[in-house]
Scaffold this active site. Structure first.
Site, mmCIF file in Angstrom:
data_model
loop_
_atom_site.group_PDB
_atom_site.id
_atom_site.type_symbol
_atom_site.label_atom_id
_atom_site.label_comp_id
_atom_site.label_asym_id
_atom_site.label_seq_id
_atom_site.Cartn_x
_atom_site.Cartn_y
_atom_site.Cartn_z
ATOM 1 N N CYS A 5 0.845 -1.294 -0.122
ATOM 2 C CA CYS A 5 -0.072 -0.159 0.038
ATOM 3 C C CYS A 5 0.729 1.292 -0.029
ATOM 4 C CB CYS A 5 -0.813 -0.052 1.312
ATOM 5 S SG CYS A 5 -1.770 1.423 1.395
ATOM 6 N N CYS A 8 0.388 3.495 3.211
ATOM 7 C CA CYS A 8 1.165 2.766 4.307
ATOM 8 C C CYS A 8 2.812 2.986 4.435
ATOM 9 C CB CYS A 8 0.843 1.326 4.467
ATOM 10 S SG CYS A 8 -0.939 0.816 5.100
ATOM 11 N N ASP A 31 -0.810 16.727 -1.187
ATOM 12 C CA ASP A 31 -0.988 15.873 -2.466
ATOM 13 C C ASP A 31 0.012 16.207 -3.667
ATOM 14 O OD1 ASP A 31 -3.865 14.234 -3.765
ATOM 15 O OD2 ASP A 31 -2.191 14.992 -5.150
ATOM 16 N N HIS A 47 -4.463 0.744 8.296
ATOM 17 C CA HIS A 47 -4.880 0.411 6.706
ATOM 18 C C HIS A 47 -6.375 -0.206 6.837
ATOM 19 C CE1 HIS A 47 -4.428 -0.579 2.715
ATOM 20 N NE2 HIS A 47 -5.379 -1.416 2.979
ATOM 21 N N ASN A 86 -13.426 10.166 -1.728
ATOM 22 C CA ASN A 86 -13.575 9.272 -2.878
ATOM 23 C C ASN A 86 -13.657 7.772 -2.587
ATOM 24 O OD1 ASN A 86 -13.696 11.631 -4.819
ATOM 25 N ND2 ASN A 86 -11.239 11.293 -5.027
ATOM 26 N N GLY A 92 -13.964 7.588 -7.940
ATOM 27 C CA GLY A 92 -12.713 8.202 -8.343
ATOM 28 C C GLY A 92 -11.596 7.667 -7.561
ATOM 29 N N HIS A 97 -6.178 3.215 0.480
ATOM 30 C CA HIS A 97 -6.196 3.297 1.838
ATOM 31 C C HIS A 97 -6.897 4.546 1.866
ATOM 32 C CE1 HIS A 97 -3.120 3.533 5.206
ATOM 33 N NE2 HIS A 97 -4.179 4.467 5.542
ATOM 34 N N HIS A 99 -8.798 7.870 2.623
ATOM 35 C CA HIS A 99 -8.038 9.328 2.806
ATOM 36 C C HIS A 99 -9.157 10.347 2.478
ATOM 37 C CE1 HIS A 99 -7.421 7.850 -1.261
ATOM 38 N NE2 HIS A 99 -7.478 9.081 -1.689
ATOM 39 N N HIS A 101 -9.539 14.389 1.186
ATOM 40 C CA HIS A 101 -8.817 15.194 0.516
ATOM 41 C C HIS A 101 -9.315 16.494 1.183
ATOM 42 C CE1 HIS A 101 -7.718 13.020 -3.286
ATOM 43 N NE2 HIS A 101 -8.522 12.313 -2.657
HETATM 44 P P1 AMP Z 1 -8.146 9.145 -4.908
HETATM 45 O O1 AMP Z 1 -8.092 9.277 -6.209
HETATM 46 O O2 AMP Z 1 -9.049 9.824 -4.037
HETATM 47 O O3 AMP Z 1 -7.507 7.665 -4.506
HETATM 48 O O4 AMP Z 1 -6.670 10.265 -4.491
HETATM 49 C C1 AMP Z 1 -5.352 9.768 -4.626
HETATM 50 C C2 AMP Z 1 -4.472 10.750 -4.377
HETATM 51 O O5 AMP Z 1 -3.417 10.526 -4.152
HETATM 52 C C3 AMP Z 1 -4.488 11.622 -5.781
HETATM 53 O O6 AMP Z 1 -5.016 12.832 -5.660
HETATM 54 C C4 AMP Z 1 -2.946 11.663 -5.849
HETATM 55 O O7 AMP Z 1 -2.331 12.846 -6.626
HETATM 56 C C5 AMP Z 1 -2.200 11.179 -4.546
HETATM 57 N N1 AMP Z 1 -1.020 10.604 -4.685
HETATM 58 C C6 AMP Z 1 -0.708 9.657 -5.288
HETATM 59 N N2 AMP Z 1 0.651 9.261 -5.002
HETATM 60 C C7 AMP Z 1 1.062 10.190 -4.094
HETATM 61 C C8 AMP Z 1 2.118 10.342 -3.293
HETATM 62 N N3 AMP Z 1 3.501 9.758 -3.620
HETATM 63 N N4 AMP Z 1 2.560 11.560 -2.677
HETATM 64 C C9 AMP Z 1 1.182 12.349 -2.420
HETATM 65 N N5 AMP Z 1 0.269 12.155 -3.124
HETATM 66 C C10 AMP Z 1 0.133 10.982 -3.939
HETATM 67 ZN ZN ZN Z 2 -2.493 1.284 3.763
#
Ligand code: AMP
Ligand code: ZN
Length: 110
Positions: A5, A8, A31, A47, A86, A92, A97, A99, A101
């Site tokens: 993950c 994680c 992000d 997780h 999301n 989307g 994991h 989260h 925004h």
């Molecule tokens: P979601 O589409 O809700 O799963 O959002 C995942 C978010 O994670 C997206 O906005 C990506 O830009 C962000 N993301 C992916 N990889 C990383 C990373 N290594 N560091 C920070 N954000 C990330």
């Molecule tokens: Zn995780």
């Protein structure tokens, strides 16, 4: 920790992140592809793949409490902000994991 993950690995420090806040329950970081001047992700340290998978109401309450603390007190988004979760592919979600925004720093379009 779920070894495959991405988030994680960020919590563990195995993948670098631009950290905003951390306590025993949550971790928050910028992000990597910001959709607004301020775009921060807040994740539980435990997780949990999606919102659907979480049956821990205390954890969900703590997550939302920390989201508003980070947005209001750490990021100082005084004009307001948007909070998005999301949920699964249709919503989307790309990283499985849980989260939230936080988006702010400009007047957000609908
Ligand atoms: P979601 O589409 O809700 O799963 O959002 C995942 C978010 O994670 C997206 O906005 C990506 O830009 C962000 N993301 C992916 N990889 C990383 C990373 N290594 N560091 C920070 N954000 C990330
Ligand atoms: Zn995780």
């Amino acid at each position: 920790m779920t070894t495959n993950c991405l988030f994680c690995k960020i919590i563990a420090g195995d993948i670098p992140s631009n950290k905003v806040y951390e306590d025993k329950d949550v971790f928050a970081f910028h992000d990597i592809h910001p959709k607004a001047p301020t775009h921060v992700l807040v994740i539980p340290k435990q997780h949990i793949a999606t919102l659907t998978d979480c049956d821990d109401n205390a954890l969900l309450g703590a997550l939302m409490d920390r989201v508003r603390h980070i947005a209001d007190d750490e990021l100082k988004l005084a004009a307001g902000y948007r909070v998005i979760i999301n949920v699964r592919e249709g919503g989307g979600q790309e990283v499985f994991h849980l989260h939230a925004h936080i988006l702010g720093g400009k007047k957000l379009p609908f």
